[in-house]
Design a protein around this motif. Structure first.
Motif, PDB file in Angstrom:
ATOM      1  N   GLU A   1       0.875  -1.152   0.000  1.00  0.00           N
ATOM      2  CA  GLU A   1       0.000   0.000   0.000  1.00  0.00           C
ATOM      3  C   GLU A   1       0.916   1.206   0.000  1.00  0.00           C
ATOM      4  N   GLY A   2       0.515   2.252  -0.716  1.00  0.00           N
ATOM      5  CA  GLY A   2       1.388   3.418  -0.730  1.00  0.00           C
ATOM      6  C   GLY A   2       0.698   4.617  -1.319  1.00  0.00           C
ATOM      7  N   GLU A   3       1.441   5.721  -1.303  1.00  0.00           N
ATOM      8  CA  GLU A   3       0.964   6.931  -1.961  1.00  0.00           C
ATOM      9  C   GLU A   3       1.764   7.085  -3.233  1.00  0.00           C
ATOM     10  N   ALA A   4       1.520   8.189  -3.947  1.00  0.00           N
ATOM     11  CA  ALA A   4       2.156   8.363  -5.255  1.00  0.00           C
ATOM     12  C   ALA A   4       3.684   8.258  -5.156  1.00  0.00           C
ATOM     13  N   ASP A   5       4.260   8.816  -4.102  1.00  0.00           N
ATOM     14  CA  ASP A   5       5.722   8.908  -4.069  1.00  0.00           C
ATOM     15  C   ASP A   5       6.364   8.030  -3.002  1.00  0.00           C
ATOM     16  N   ARG A   6       5.564   7.332  -2.204  1.00  0.00           N
ATOM     17  CA  ARG A   6       6.171   6.558  -1.098  1.00  0.00           C
ATOM     18  C   ARG A   6       5.377   5.323  -0.768  1.00  0.00           C
ATOM     19  N   VAL A   7       6.098   4.229  -0.565  1.00  0.00           N
ATOM     20  CA  VAL A   7       5.456   3.009  -0.082  1.00  0.00           C
ATOM     21  C   VAL A   7       5.073   3.224   1.379  1.00  0.00           C
TER      22      VAL A   7
END
Ligand code: BTN
Length: 311
Positions: free
Chosen positions: A191-197
């Motif tokens: 699971e993550g965001e656009a720039d970071r896990v």
């Protein structure tokens, strides 16, 4: 393993030490030492208690305390005799905010494979999921899957088995008739965001001390290839290698190339965008396969890969 318990074990590993001396060294009560010794015995450690003190005689072949003892990697180990899926449990721990935990089981009753397939996981295997929170972009996540394949292949080779990797992450043994048999499967979820896990769970299923008859058609096991292994040692080697590779992601692809059987072979890769057929010529960070096709080079990030006979 609880820190004091690990220190008790370390204290008695090289010879008998009297209980009061352990208590002094660890700055705990004698009753606490005794409780830890009892808990360790219950976990299967054989500890003798003579006039000269406590002495560790044997370590159990498998289990959480056993794998954590002497493990040269910073993971906590949560062990289950039986669990539906170690990946599911690791995802629960992720939701609780945990990290650097390995969920380990002897048996899974609802093991999951890639592409929503079932994964047979009878008692005697090494079924584990590693929960990490690496500071990397989601695009780098496939490197952890490759690292798991490298770690398992290295451990299998140390155990005397001529294992290789089929892109991206199947660990195989080729039988006398040239047929590939699967020894290990890897299922990575994140699971993550656009720039970071945010978190990543690397699930590794190693067919260890199990009969091939209890696995799916086409699978093999460490037992079938070279006899039973010590699962504690094997698991530790996988986790240690995985930790080293995961701490230096640039080292993963070169290590993978050294152990892979896919490069230089004709392959057919079933990708979300269609079939790609040609010669596999390279793997690029974080894990894309480069295929030389009749229409030029194609870079494949995901898909099911089949090794074809040369033409
Ligand atoms: C594959 O399809 O090849 C991947 C199989 C992954 C199986 C492992 S066993 C440990 C972990 N828990 C699961 O439910 N699946 C993975």
């Amino acid at each position: 393993m609880q820190d004091t318990r690990r220190r008790v074990l370390d204290a008695i590993a090289d010879g008998p030490v009297p209980g009061p001396e352990i208590a002094d060294r660890l700055d705990v009560s004698r009753a606490a030492v005794w409780k830890h010794i009892e808990a360790l015995r219950e976990a299967g450690f054989s500890i003798e208690g003579g006039d000269a003190g406590y002495e560790l005689v044997t370590v159990p072949e498998f289990g959480g305390e056993a794998v954590a003892f002497g493990l040269d990697a910073p993971f906590e180990v949560e062990y289950h005799d039986s669990i539906p899926s170690t990946n599911d449990r690791a995802r629960e721990l992720a939701a609780e905010g945990r990290e650097n935990v390995v969920v380990l089981a002897d048996e899974q009753t609802g093991g999951r494979g890639r592409l929503d397939r079932e994964w047979a996981a009878p008692s005697g295997g090494i079924w584990l999921s590693i929960l990490l929170r690496p500071t990397v972009p989601p695009a780098d996540a496939p490197a952890f899957t490759l690292a798991a394949a490298v770690a398992t292949t290295r451990a299998a080779r140390e155990a005397g088995i001529d294992a290789t990797i089929k892109w991206p992450n199947d660990v195989l043994v080729t039988d006398g008739d040239g047929r590939d048999r699967k020894l290990t499967g890897i299922l990575t979820e994140m699971e993550g965001e656009a720039d970071r896990v945010s978190w990543i769970v690397v699930g590794i299923g190693i067919n260890a001390n199990v009969d091939a008859g209890d696995l799916v058609e086409g699978a093999t096991s460490l037992r079938e290839e070279n006899g039973d292994v010590n699962r504690r040692v094997f698991t530790q080697r996988v986790l240690e290698e995985f930790h080293d590779l995961g701490s230096d992601l640039d080292s993963v692809v070169p290590a993978w190339r050294d152990l892979a059987d896919t490069l230089g072979r004709r392959v057919r890769v079933d990708t979300p965008g269609g079939e790609v057929v040609g010669e596999a010529v390279d793997v690029e960070f974080p894990g894309a396969l480069v295929v030389e096709t009749d229409d030029g080079r194609v870079r494949v990030s995901a898909g099911d890969c089949e090794h074809l006979r040369p033409i």
